[in-house]
Design a protein around this motif. Structure first.
Motif: not given
Length: 628
Positions: A263-269
């Motif tokens: 998912l897009e933004g998963a890396g930030d989490g």
């Protein structure tokens, strides 16, 4: 737990009638099912989120190595060696019988709110059969105007469960809110949890419970009925159930993991999850939460491990099982963290918020993030059904052990009465648990739920674990009888003594760590709160009373036993020594109640007929009378 046989008029043979696991794999899977449960996919992620993500992982791993693994083996060995429940096992040192009573008290308290989590899972499971997943809708009765307005620019999402939700703060197609006083952007899944499932907006706090919510109440009733049905036939029936309940959840978690990380933004989490905020390590709450999570997820101090091990064969390899379950449990928690934080990262991306501001940092985080994830999968209704079945199975596995601990503890203590009436005892425990849980299905029930969750396994559990470790290793295992007797009992049972890692842990490292965390948490105590709501002082006092009551069982039972011994003219000192009924569950092994296992000795004791002298001596000393 098997057919009961009598060894005398009105007497039940306690070792032969308790039942046994059908095989070693049943015990191992039951332990995995007990330990790998909601504590991994529900409690661990939200504690991580509340304590700064990566900052929580460091004390978590430290507590696992210094306290979790050593105490896990200690509790298993006590149960397997004695073949008795958490209360009767303290024939090893009757003065400390209160440890077993405290374990039952902790398990009883936890079972009340734990079954509520299962009820929430059932609620979501039934809601998953709708044509549109209700937590994806934005203009329903439970949604606020802000969320409904957010969806006006994306009509597709408002009527579909397959499209990726757009949580922009648009009032129209081209009219965007840029004002700093705009309402905080939240996801529909969070509003569904708060205002449809809990209906917490109808309550002002813990002192305003409101009405009973009939739909949640029926889900809670169903959860207790399932627990009763699965445990009605004892450990042999629950042992068969775990073949499915302990393995199926991993399949669903793996699927959600691969979906979440793409998912897009998963890396930030994930970055928030694995990179610690070092300044938070000085916060006592982080260490307290890490310690209680280790105890909670491994089931240490609850009596469930001791109970499960008591149904083992005498020589089952507990060294192997300890490493498999504890390390597997830890890896599952960390893996579940990757799943949920990848989803939170995606939610933060779409909401335009920082990861730490996405959702409430309470026990409901799982019921916000995971439903969000399944709504993004193809055929979301199918995956939602499978996920909440998984969550239900994870919870029910652990609940089996919790209730079995309470029932076994009581029936072992009063075998002549309850062994033939165990089904009645099971009914009484389940009905009582349901009635006490009714407060949790009210409009203000989440505040009571949080109180139970915060305090039922806090100071009391830490104190129980500390006294357990000190008593077995230094009391029973050194000062009260013979030196290192506990280690020699393990050698008798498993063929070898524990290695230096376990011995050093039991001798000082583990109790010192528990004592440090307990004192540090007490000195820097953080008052209970939920989603910005600060509890009144009377609720705080009630919670402290709840947790210390479990630990208070130790001195209360000790004083009670001392008074009884004094009135009977018996020696109080003898209360600290093993009782005449103490011994290994395998009555054929060489064992002396007074001094324990003597390597190379061939002496045997008949544990069922202690009134008759029946000791065989096999040595090379000539008979003094026949040699004259």
């Amino acid at each position: 737990m098997g057919d009961e046989t009598k060894t005398g008029p009105g007497t039940v043979n306690e070792h032969e009638d308790r039942g046994k696991w059908g095989g070693q794999i049943e015990f191992l899977l039951s332990c995995i099912g007990y330990c790998v449960g909601l504590g991994n996919v529900w409690r661990f992620p939200y504690l991580c989120y509340r304590n700064g993500g990566g900052a929580f992982l460091i004390p978590y791993v430290i507590m696992l190595c210094l306290a979790g693994i050593p105490l896990f083996l200690m509790e298993l060995t006590l149960g397997q060696f004695s073949g008795l429940g958490p209360v009767s096992a303290w024939r090893a040192s009757p003065a400390f019988k209160g440890i077993g009573v405290g374990m039952i008290a902790v398990s009883a308290l936890v079972s009340i709110y734990y079954n509520m989590v299962i009820a929430y899972a059932l609620f979501y499971l039934f809601a998953s059969f709708q044509s549109v997943l209700p937590w994806t809708l934005t203009c329903e009765d439970w949604n606020t105007d802000a969320v409904c307005q957010q969806s006006l620019g994306n009509d597709t999402f408002a009527n579909s469960t397959t499209a990726s939700p757009d949580y922009t703060t648009t009032l129209g197609v081209n009219q965007t809110i840029n004002s700093t006083d705009a309402p905080k952007r939240v996801s529909p899944s969070e509003e569904y949890w708060k205002y449809r499932v809990l209906r917490m907006d109808r309550s002002t706090g813990i002192d305003d419970p409101g009405e009973v919510l009939w739909d949640l109440c029926l889900c809670l009733l169903l959860a207790w009925i399932v627990v009763f049905v699965c445990l009605a036939k004892g450990v042999k029936s629950s042992g068969k159930v775990v073949y499915f309940t302990a393995t199926f959840p991993y399949l669903i978690l793996i699927i959600l993991f691969f979906r979440g990380v793409t998912l897009e933004g998963a890396g930030d989490g994930i970055y928030f999850y694995i990179v610690p905020k070092w300044e938070l390590l000085s916060d006592a709450k982080v260490w307290k939460d890490a310690a209680t999570q280790i105890f909670y997820s491994l089931g240490i101090g609850f009596g469930g491990l001791l109970t499960f091990a008591s149904y083992n064969k005498f020589n089952n390899n507990l060294f192997r099982d300890t490493l498999i379950v504890t390390l597997g449990n830890c890896c599952t928690s960390v893996f579940a963290g990757f799943v949920i934080f990848s989803i939170i990262g995606n939610m933060a991306f779409r909401l335009g918020l920082d990861v730490e501001d996405v959702a409430s940092e309470g026990p409901g985080l799982t019921f916000i993030a995971y439903p969000e994830a399944v709504s993004l999968l193809p055929l979301p209704q199918l995956w939602s059904v499978l996920f909440f079945i998984m969550l239900f199975l994870l919870g029910i596995d652990s609940q089996f052990a919790t209730i079995e601990t309470v029932v076994t503890g009581i029936s072992d203590e009063f075998p002549n009465f309850f062994r033939t009436r165990k089904i009645h005892l099971m009914v009484a425990v389940c009905v009582t648990g349901f009635l006490l849980g009714l407060l949790l299905v009210t409009e203000g029930g989440i505040y009571w739920f949080n109180l139970y969750e915060w305090y039922s396994s806090f100071y009391g559990l830490l104190i129980l674990a500390f006294v357990l470790c000190v008593t077995l290793n230094w009391g029973y295992g050194y000062f009260f009888t013979t030196r290192w007797r506990f280690n020699r009992d393990i050698e008798l049972m498993l063929g070898s003594t524990p290695n230096i890692y376990f011995r050093l842990g039991w001798m000082g490292v583990t109790p010192a760590m528990i004592l440090f965390i307990t004192i540090y948490s007490a000195v820097y105590h953080t008052p209970i709160s939920y989603d910005g709501y600060v509890y009144p002082q009377w609720a705080e006092n009630l919670g402290l009373c709840m947790t210390f009551t479990c630990a208070a069982a130790i001195p209360i039972c000790m004083v009670y036993k001392m008074i009884g011994a004094y009135l009977k003219g018996e020696s109080i000192k003898e209360l600290f020594k093993p009782s005449p009924k103490w011994g290994p569950s395998d009555k054929s092994v060489a064992y002396d109640t007074a001094i324990g296992y003597v390597p190379g000795s061939a002496r045997t004791i008949d544990f069922e007929n202690r009134g008759v002298y029946s000791m065989r001596v096999d040595d090379d000393i000539p008979d003094a009378y026949t040699s004259i």
